[in-house]
Design a protein around this motif. Structure first.
Motif, short mmCIF file in Angstrom:
data_model
loop_
_atom_site.label_atom_id
_atom_site.label_comp_id
_atom_site.label_asym_id
_atom_site.label_seq_id
_atom_site.Cartn_x
_atom_site.Cartn_y
_atom_site.Cartn_z
N ARG A 189 0.86 -1.19 0.00
CA ARG A 189 0.00 0.00 0.00
C ARG A 189 0.89 1.23 0.00
O ARG A 189 1.97 1.23 0.58
CB ARG A 189 -0.91 0.00 1.24
CG ARG A 189 -1.97 -1.06 1.10
CD ARG A 189 -2.91 -1.17 2.26
NE ARG A 189 -3.46 0.03 2.81
CZ ARG A 189 -4.67 0.52 2.54
NH1 ARG A 189 -5.44 -0.08 1.68
NH2 ARG A 189 -5.11 1.60 3.13
N ASP A 190 0.41 2.27 -0.67
CA ASP A 190 1.17 3.51 -0.68
C ASP A 190 0.57 4.49 0.32
O ASP A 190 -0.44 4.19 0.97
CB ASP A 190 1.30 4.09 -2.09
CG ASP A 190 -0.04 4.50 -2.70
OD1 ASP A 190 -0.99 4.83 -1.97
OD2 ASP A 190 -0.13 4.49 -3.94
N LYS A 191 1.19 5.65 0.43
CA LYS A 191 0.73 6.62 1.44
C LYS A 191 -0.66 7.16 1.16
O LYS A 191 -1.33 7.69 2.04
CB LYS A 191 1.74 7.76 1.58
CG LYS A 191 1.93 8.59 0.34
CD LYS A 191 3.03 9.61 0.53
CE LYS A 191 3.27 10.34 -0.79
NZ LYS A 191 4.40 11.22 -0.72
N LYS A 192 -1.13 7.00 -0.09
CA LYS A 192 -2.49 7.42 -0.44
C LYS A 192 -3.49 6.28 -0.27
O LYS A 192 -4.62 6.35 -0.72
CB LYS A 192 -2.52 7.96 -1.87
CG LYS A 192 -1.72 9.23 -2.03
CD LYS A 192 -1.81 9.76 -3.44
CE LYS A 192 -0.98 11.03 -3.56
NZ LYS A 192 -1.00 11.55 -4.94
N LYS A 193 -3.02 5.18 0.35
CA LYS A 193 -3.84 4.00 0.65
C LYS A 193 -4.30 3.25 -0.60
O LYS A 193 -5.31 2.55 -0.58
CB LYS A 193 -5.01 4.35 1.55
CG LYS A 193 -4.55 5.00 2.86
CD LYS A 193 -5.64 5.03 3.87
CE LYS A 193 -5.26 5.75 5.14
NZ LYS A 193 -4.02 5.50 5.73
N ARG A 194 -3.54 3.39 -1.69
CA ARG A 194 -3.81 2.61 -2.90
C ARG A 194 -3.09 1.27 -2.76
O ARG A 194 -2.03 1.18 -2.15
CB ARG A 194 -3.31 3.35 -4.14
CG ARG A 194 -4.10 4.66 -4.39
CD ARG A 194 -3.50 5.41 -5.55
NE ARG A 194 -2.12 5.78 -5.19
CZ ARG A 194 -1.40 6.70 -5.82
NH1 ARG A 194 -1.90 7.34 -6.85
NH2 ARG A 194 -0.18 6.98 -5.43
N ASN A 253 6.11 6.33 -0.77
CA ASN A 253 6.34 5.39 0.31
C ASN A 253 5.42 4.17 0.21
O ASN A 253 4.22 4.31 0.06
CB ASN A 253 6.12 6.08 1.66
CG ASN A 253 7.12 7.19 1.91
OD1 ASN A 253 8.20 7.20 1.33
ND2 ASN A 253 6.75 8.13 2.76
N ILE A 291 5.37 6.03 -6.94
CA ILE A 291 4.21 6.03 -6.05
C ILE A 291 4.58 6.32 -4.60
O ILE A 291 3.75 6.19 -3.71
CB ILE A 291 3.41 4.72 -6.14
CG1 ILE A 291 4.30 3.50 -5.93
CG2 ILE A 291 2.69 4.63 -7.46
CD1 ILE A 291 3.59 2.18 -5.99
#
Length: 175
Positions: A66-71, A96, A94
């Motif tokens: 998961r990335d920091k944008k919760k994707r 962190n 993308i």
């Protein structure tokens, strides 16, 4: 519950249903049953028995991230590659990255830890998971993957793996 076929009926799509879908779509594969494989080291101990002499196989490891944008992202790499999540996030553009939880893995890919596989994109596509695959797959004759459980392995030709992605509407980002 573990990631073996004993609990496949608790998954959104069972391993048996996935294999039936491969048959329905005319995708060729070799199915192998074995002890549960939880790590790359476990896989290395048994995967030689799956190969046909002269076949170039891509043996993989899979990361649910998961990335920091919760994707959500599924990254499939050749199993011997070293992973630096910070560098990988930068390479993919993308930011962190961190490992997704077991609950999110089940929710977004329909599998449990230990059974992460590109074939899980059959559920991941519906949940907006982005799929990245090692460019080394483009040179492999076959790719070895779990069919949603970790006590089975399917060996599919690269062509049929790509046909599978087409059938489910999965875009592959090559890295």
């Amino acid at each position: 519950m573990d990631a073996s076929s004993a609990y496949q009926d608790t998954l959104p799509i069972s391993s048996d249903a996935l294999v039936a879908r491969l048959d329905e779509w005319g995708l060729a594969y070799r199915l192998h049953e074995h002890v549960p494989l939880r790590t790359v080291e476990d896989a290395k101990a048994v995967e030689a028995q799956f190969m046909v002499p002269g076949e170039t196989a891509l043996r993989i490891k899979n990361l649910y991230l998961r990335d920091k944008k919760k994707r959500n992202h599924l990254v499939t790499l050749e199993q011997s590659r070293d992973i630096d999540l910070k560098a990988l996030g930068a390479e993919l553009g993308i930011g962190n990255l961190s490992f997704g939880s077991a609950d999110r893995l089940l929710q977004n890919l329909g599998i449990r830890p230990g059974a992460v596989s590109p074939l899980a994109m059959i559920t991941g596509v519906e949940n907006g998971v982005t799929f990245y695959m090692d460019a080394a797959a483009q040179d492999a004759d076959v790719i070895c993957m779990h069919p949603l459980v970790n006590d089975r392995t399917v060996v599919m030709t690269r062509v049929d793996v790509l046909r599978f992605f087409d059938k489910i509407g999965c875009d592959v980002v090559w890295i």
